[in-house]
Design an enzyme around this catalytic site. Structure first.
Site, PDB file in Angstrom:
ATOM      1  N   ASP A 185      81.105  62.300  87.762  1.00 33.79           N
ATOM      2  CA  ASP A 185      79.934  62.002  88.590  1.00 33.79           C
ATOM      3  C   ASP A 185      79.526  63.176  89.455  1.00 33.79           C
ATOM      4  O   ASP A 185      79.820  63.235  90.644  1.00 33.79           O
ATOM      5  CB  ASP A 185      80.134  60.722  89.410  1.00 33.79           C
ATOM      6  CG  ASP A 185      79.406  59.575  88.744  1.00 33.79           C
ATOM      7  OD1 ASP A 185      78.176  59.674  88.606  1.00 33.79           O
ATOM      8  OD2 ASP A 185      80.071  58.610  88.323  1.00 33.79           O
ATOM      9  N   ASP A 218      83.896  54.038  92.501  1.00 35.20           N
ATOM     10  CA  ASP A 218      83.280  53.989  91.169  1.00 35.20           C
ATOM     11  C   ASP A 218      83.105  55.391  90.597  1.00 35.20           C
ATOM     12  O   ASP A 218      82.801  55.540  89.416  1.00 35.20           O
ATOM     13  CB  ASP A 218      81.924  53.273  91.224  1.00 35.20           C
ATOM     14  CG  ASP A 218      81.029  53.807  92.321  1.00 35.20           C
ATOM     15  OD1 ASP A 218      81.443  53.743  93.489  1.00 35.20           O
ATOM     16  OD2 ASP A 218      79.936  54.308  92.022  1.00 35.20           O
TER      17      ASP A 218
HETATM   18  P1  AMP Z   1      75.818  57.169  91.202  1.00 31.31           P
HETATM   19  O1  AMP Z   1      75.291  57.435  92.571  1.00 31.31           O
HETATM   20  O2  AMP Z   1      75.204  58.018  90.148  1.00 31.31           O
HETATM   21  O3  AMP Z   1      77.308  57.171  91.152  1.00 31.31           O
HETATM   22  O4  AMP Z   1      75.344  55.695  90.846  1.00 31.31           O
HETATM   23  C1  AMP Z   1      75.754  54.548  91.563  1.00 31.31           C
HETATM   24  C2  AMP Z   1      75.301  53.321  90.835  1.00 31.31           C
HETATM   25  O5  AMP Z   1      73.865  53.251  90.798  1.00 31.31           O
HETATM   26  C3  AMP Z   1      75.743  53.223  89.391  1.00 31.31           C
HETATM   27  O6  AMP Z   1      76.012  51.885  89.107  1.00 31.31           O
HETATM   28  C4  AMP Z   1      74.541  53.707  88.635  1.00 31.31           C
HETATM   29  O7  AMP Z   1      74.519  53.218  87.334  1.00 31.31           O
HETATM   30  C5  AMP Z   1      73.407  53.156  89.469  1.00 31.31           C
HETATM   31  N1  AMP Z   1      72.172  53.956  89.326  1.00 31.31           N
HETATM   32  C6  AMP Z   1      71.964  55.203  89.792  1.00 31.31           C
HETATM   33  N2  AMP Z   1      70.720  55.617  89.476  1.00 31.31           N
HETATM   34  C7  AMP Z   1      70.122  54.617  88.794  1.00 31.31           C
HETATM   35  C8  AMP Z   1      68.838  54.435  88.207  1.00 31.31           C
HETATM   36  N3  AMP Z   1      67.906  55.387  88.247  1.00 31.31           N
HETATM   37  N4  AMP Z   1      68.605  53.270  87.575  1.00 31.31           N
HETATM   38  C9  AMP Z   1      69.524  52.304  87.532  1.00 31.31           C
HETATM   39  N5  AMP Z   1      70.750  52.414  88.081  1.00 31.31           N
HETATM   40  C10 AMP Z   1      71.052  53.556  88.700  1.00 31.31           C
HETATM   41 MG    MG Z   2      78.619  56.960  89.756  1.00 32.25          MG
END
Ligand code: AMP
Ligand code: MG
Length: 494
Positions: A270, A260
């Site tokens: 990211d 993702d």
């Molecule tokens: P990431 O680690 O930033 O790539 O995020 C992985 C997934 O977790 C993605 O679907 C993000 O949208 C979700 N996500 C990360 N942080 C949050 C948050 N604080 N609230 C809601 N969803 C989150």
């Molecule tokens: Mg992400």
């Protein structure tokens, strides 16, 4: 003569020109989402040159209007916000995800006719937030701003950072932290995980539609290919091979290469636990949660290929009516990743060594340098930036006997190409950065910013904006973390 219609204004006030092609895709791929207003929007960072290149009225947006828009309190004219659905393999395990804390405002059409997603990261909950708060903390958003802009200045494809707005609200992680929203600019936010989500719908039309959309958006020249899905896959492979080589050539460790977090466009996306390597070591890992080193520096090309294999799986039904030949096509394409990556890496390393020509012994010359660097724990960036036709070299680790021998080989190699030494020096300087976002410098900038002092970050950004300016007298920005500094650790910015 045909009656002339009144001219339609192309740009709304502020330079906004938002379109919404993604919203036209099947509803299973997105959901409407509205940014949740925040208590006290304040613009902490605003990227003037980027705003101008997007056709936005930078001066008008640098103040309160910009703060309201980039914090999510006010929608820009023509916005039609949505959250994108996607899935992904996280540390090898499949999950469904989606924009849990990011909201797409729309696609800005620039004065040159290019299309860029404008997305607010940390703008509040969406359909896909699960139990998350949809918010982001100031530190990690400023960190994304610094590193993404540094990557851009290095010439590496990346999403960009247009603004960081403080929210005046507290987000609760392990500790209470100041909240912020980052405005991310991307060629698109289509991820390998978007295809995985589409394929998980178990109807080929969603994937087919996504393939067509992606080709229109990123490879319009391939729309009429005999086999559009394989044409797309091959194009993605090439972009990822080129991107991974670029990361490896500057010592960038992404840190969380889940599917993702891999953009189909070939942009770096990211910025969570990423960091630049100091001492050369393929096993370098910064992320606190990457205990087994899945996403270590040296593993990145193999992980990219693993991720591309997941992409291939989503395309199988489109590649051929029968499964066996479809798999064969996918495997043949996948097989090209390694050689393309190798070619990009070798081309890049020749440049880093000032070599214009190709000799079969070049890989051995390169290996020998890297092996020595690993043994002496030589700083990756400074070893290349400090290469000099004259000995002795500046850094102590490079004055060892093995390095002297390597240096003699290198000089002999330089002597066998027709280009002048001056041309070779110039080539090296253009491909070996003098400045990267050193971990201790980034931390110092963030610590000052948290105390409302942005000057440290501004100075760092100014240096990082011209990474190949070897004449800049800024020794403090070149040194690796001082000896005895604890091992650097990064955390996912959630
Ligand atoms: P990431 O680690 O930033 O790539 O995020 C992985 C997934 O977790 C993605 O679907 C993000 O949208 C979700 N996500 C990360 N942080 C949050 C948050 N604080 N609230 C809601 N969803 C989150
Ligand atoms: Mg992400």
């Amino acid at each position: 003569m045909a009656p002339s219609s009144p001219p339609t204004p192309l740009f709304a006030p502020g330079g906004w020109r938002l379109e919404h092609s993604y919203a036209q895709l099947p509803p299973v791929l997105h959901r409407p989402a509205t940014p949740t207003p925040v208590a006290a929007p304040r613009l902490v960072m605003f990227n003037h040159p980027l705003a101008i290149s997007l056709g936005l009225d930078a001066d008008a947006l640098a103040g309160e209007t910009g703060a309201a828009i980039f914090a999510g309190n006010q929608l820009p004219p023509g916005a039609s916000p949505l959250a994108q659905a996607y899935a992904g393999h996280q540390y090898g395990h499949f999950t469904t995800l989606g924009d849990g804390r990011a909201i797409l405002l729309g696609e800005q059409i620039t004065p040159r006719g290019e299309r860029f997603d404008l997305q607010l990261k940390g703008a509040g909950p969406t359909t896909y937030s699960r139990r998350g708060d949809g918010r982001a903390a100031l530190g990690p958003m400023l960190r994304e701003y610094i590193i993404s802009e540094a990557m851009h200045a290095l010439g590496i494809p990346t999403t960009r950072s247009l603004a960081v707005a403080a929210t005046g609200e507290t987000v609760y992680r392990e500790n209470p932290l100041p909240g912020a929203v980052l405005t991310r600019v991307a060629a698109s936010h289509i991820r390998v995980g978007t295809f995985e989500w589409a394929a998980a719908q178990r109807d080929d039309t969603t994937v087919r539609t996504l393939v067509d959309y992606t080709l229109h958006r990123h490879w319009p020249e391939l729309i009429h290919a005999t086999n559009p899905a394989i044409a797309l896959f091959d194009a993605v492979i090439e972009r990822q091979a080129a991107l991974l080589a670029r990361w490896m050539l500057v010592g960038f460790v992404h840190g969380v290469m889940n599917t993702d977090n891999m953009a189909i466009s070939g942009e770096t996306i990211d910025y969570g636990p990423c960091a630049f390597m100091d001492a050369y070591d393929p096993a370098t890992v910064f992320s606190s949660i990457d205990q087994r080193g899945r996403y270590a520096y040296g593993n990145q090309p193999a992980i990219a290929q693993w991720n591309l294999t997941r992409l291939a799986e989503t395309l199988i039904p489109l590649l051929h009516p029968e499964e066996a030949p479809a798999i064969e096509l996918a495997q043949a394409a996948l097989g090209r990743f390694a050689s393309r990556y190798q070619q990009h890496w070798l081309t890049g390393l020749r440049r880093k060594l000032g070599l214009f020509t190709e000799e079969p012994e070049d890989p051995a010359l390169i290996d020998s340098l890297l092996t020595g660097m690993q043994q002496t724990k030589a700083d990756f960036t400074n070893t290349f930036a400090g290469l000099d036709r004259a000995l002795p070299a500046v850094d102590a680790p490079r004055t060892d006997e093995a390095f002297h021998q390597w240096h003699a080989r290198w000089l002999a190699r330089l002597g066998r190409q027709p280009q002048s030494p001056a041309q070779s020096d110039e080539l090296r300087r253009a491909h070996n950065p003098a400045f990267i976002p050193r971990n201790h410098l980034v931390e110092a900038a963030l610590a000052a910013a948290e105390q409302n002092d942005l000057s440290v970050m501004q100075r760092l950004l100014a240096v990082l904006a011209t990474p190949y300016d070897h004449n800049r007298p800024a020794p403090d920005y070149r040194s690796p973390a001082p000896d005895g500094a604890a091992d650097y650790q990064t955390f996912c910015g959630t």
